[in-house]
Scaffold this active site. Structure first.
Site, mmCIF file in Angstrom:
data_model
loop_
_atom_site.group_PDB
_atom_site.id
_atom_site.type_symbol
_atom_site.label_atom_id
_atom_site.label_comp_id
_atom_site.label_asym_id
_atom_site.label_seq_id
_atom_site.Cartn_x
_atom_site.Cartn_y
_atom_site.Cartn_z
ATOM 1 N N ASP A 144 0.870 -1.190 0.000
ATOM 2 C CA ASP A 144 0.000 0.000 0.000
ATOM 3 C C ASP A 144 0.899 1.230 0.000
ATOM 4 O O ASP A 144 2.095 1.148 0.290
ATOM 5 C CB ASP A 144 -0.911 0.007 1.233
ATOM 6 C CG ASP A 144 -1.848 1.222 1.253
ATOM 7 O OD1 ASP A 144 -2.357 1.601 0.182
ATOM 8 O OD2 ASP A 144 -2.063 1.796 2.337
ATOM 9 N N SER A 145 0.273 2.373 -0.312
ATOM 10 C CA SER A 145 1.019 3.627 -0.234
ATOM 11 C C SER A 145 1.350 3.973 1.209
ATOM 12 O O SER A 145 2.253 4.767 1.457
ATOM 13 C CB SER A 145 0.174 4.756 -0.825
ATOM 14 O OG SER A 145 -1.025 4.880 -0.075
ATOM 15 N N CYS A 150 -4.296 -1.422 -2.091
ATOM 16 C CA CYS A 150 -4.427 0.016 -2.328
ATOM 17 C C CYS A 150 -5.267 0.186 -3.598
ATOM 18 O O CYS A 150 -4.894 -0.323 -4.660
ATOM 19 C CB CYS A 150 -3.037 0.616 -2.534
ATOM 20 S SG CYS A 150 -3.049 2.367 -2.957
ATOM 21 N N GLU A 160 -2.951 9.572 7.773
ATOM 22 C CA GLU A 160 -1.512 9.289 7.918
ATOM 23 C C GLU A 160 -0.886 10.128 9.037
ATOM 24 O O GLU A 160 0.108 9.728 9.626
ATOM 25 C CB GLU A 160 -0.774 9.575 6.598
ATOM 26 C CG GLU A 160 -1.021 8.536 5.518
ATOM 27 C CD GLU A 160 -0.243 7.236 5.731
ATOM 28 O OE1 GLU A 160 0.882 7.275 6.233
ATOM 29 O OE2 GLU A 160 -0.795 6.169 5.382
ATOM 30 N N CYS A 162 -10.992 3.044 -0.668
ATOM 31 C CA CYS A 162 -9.624 3.402 -0.274
ATOM 32 C C CYS A 162 -9.385 2.638 1.013
ATOM 33 O O CYS A 162 -10.205 2.724 1.942
ATOM 34 C CB CYS A 162 -9.497 4.902 -0.055
ATOM 35 S SG CYS A 162 -7.917 5.364 0.721
ATOM 36 N N HIS A 197 -7.459 2.967 3.442
ATOM 37 C CA HIS A 197 -7.346 3.762 4.671
ATOM 38 C C HIS A 197 -8.709 3.952 5.352
ATOM 39 O O HIS A 197 -8.787 4.030 6.571
ATOM 40 C CB HIS A 197 -6.784 5.155 4.362
ATOM 41 C CG HIS A 197 -5.298 5.202 4.122
ATOM 42 N ND1 HIS A 197 -4.703 4.623 3.036
ATOM 43 C CD2 HIS A 197 -4.313 5.797 4.835
ATOM 44 C CE1 HIS A 197 -3.390 4.859 3.088
ATOM 45 N NE2 HIS A 197 -3.126 5.562 4.169
#
Ligand code: DGL
Length: 274
Positions: free
Chosen positions: A8-9, A71, A155, A187, A189
């Site tokens: 993932d990012s 992701c 983040e 997403c 996240h």
């Protein structure tokens, strides 16, 4: 023998990994979060492709033969090109899977008639969910909303702030008038806030967080592909890497992975490993 790579990012992939570890604990895993370059969602498609490919190459060099792009943004911008052009020529033994197909299949399997997609700007712009849903036979209305402020905020670790709450309110507002009966959190996240999002949109909309479905579909995939499954080692090892700063991730991983992140587990900077 080889391992399963999860990419993932940033930290969204940990949300997916948690469900994968619940479903398939016996395998060996390597997690890579490209937190030096997060967020991907505000980048252009070529940048995202290059960064995703670098992540995949790093995981291949660490003996992963099966890689999950945990992701949506990387899946949207890079998966098809990687599967169609990169892997067949350069890494024919490696399998790379994404998260958009499993989430889209739920819509058909559970019979929803109108779909909301909350995702990053790049994912929305790519129209990958629309293409995938149409491809598998869903032809109802699809309403996409981009939420560019969420990933950078998540983040930063401010998960309980009033600011995050007000971002969620404003991004979810378009779904408040009964326009959809299902909402894909497109997403990874956002999976951290599934219950809050479900509360905000109300019980008339079913919120779909991807982890549960990605892990179930992965289990099915491994049953259907014994030639892939037989290559995977089963020692229950987990290794964690990030491309940027590891300290905050140590904290995030403990919260997100709960019992899976053992007291001695550590997140390492990718640059310090061979
Ligand atoms: N977790 C990524 C996704 O699912 C976040 C993308 C980003 O870095 O903006 O799209």
């Amino acid at each position: 023998m080889s391992r399963i790579g999860i990419f993932d990012s940033g930290l969204g992939g940990l949300v997916i990994l948690n469900d994968v570890l619940n479903e398939l604990p016996e395998y060996d895993y390597i997690y890579l979060g490209d937190n030096a370059h997060v967020p991907y969602g505000s980048r252009n498609i070529n940048d995202i492709y290059d960064l995703t490919l670098q992540g995949i190459q790093a995981l291949i060099s660490k003996d992963c033969s099966l890689i999950i792009l945990a992701c949506n943004t990387a899946t949207a911008a890079a998966l098809r090109r990687i599967q169609q052009t990169y892997l067949p020529h350069l890494e024919p033994e490696i399998k790379v899977l994404g998260v958009i197909r499993p989430a889209s299949e739920v819509i058909l399997e559970e019979g929803y008639r109108s779909v909301g997609v909350l995702a990053t700007e790049a994912t929305v712009r790519s129209e990958s969910f629309i293409r995938e849903l149409n491809h598998i036979g869903f032809h109802g209305p699809i309403h996409q909303i981009a939420a560019p402020l969420l990933v950078p905020f998540i983040e930063s670790g401010n998960w309980n702030s009033g600011e995050l709450e007000s971002f969620l309110h404003s991004y979810l507002e378009p779904f408040n008038n009964g326009v959809v009966d299902s909402l894909i959190l497109g997403c990874t996240h956002y999976g951290l806030f599934t219950s809050r999002i479900q509360q905000l949109v109300g019980s008339g909309i079913h919120v779909i967080a991807e982890g549960k479905y990605v892990s179930q579909k992965l289990a099915t995939y491994l049953k259907r592909h014994p030639e892939v499954e037989h290559q995977l080692s089963k020692n229950r090892s987990r290794d964690y890497f990030v491309t940027g700063e590891p300290t905050s991730y140590q904290h995030f991983a403990r919260i997100i992975l709960t019992d899976h992140f053992l007291p001695h587990s550590q997140i390492f900077p990718l640059s310090e490993t061979a």
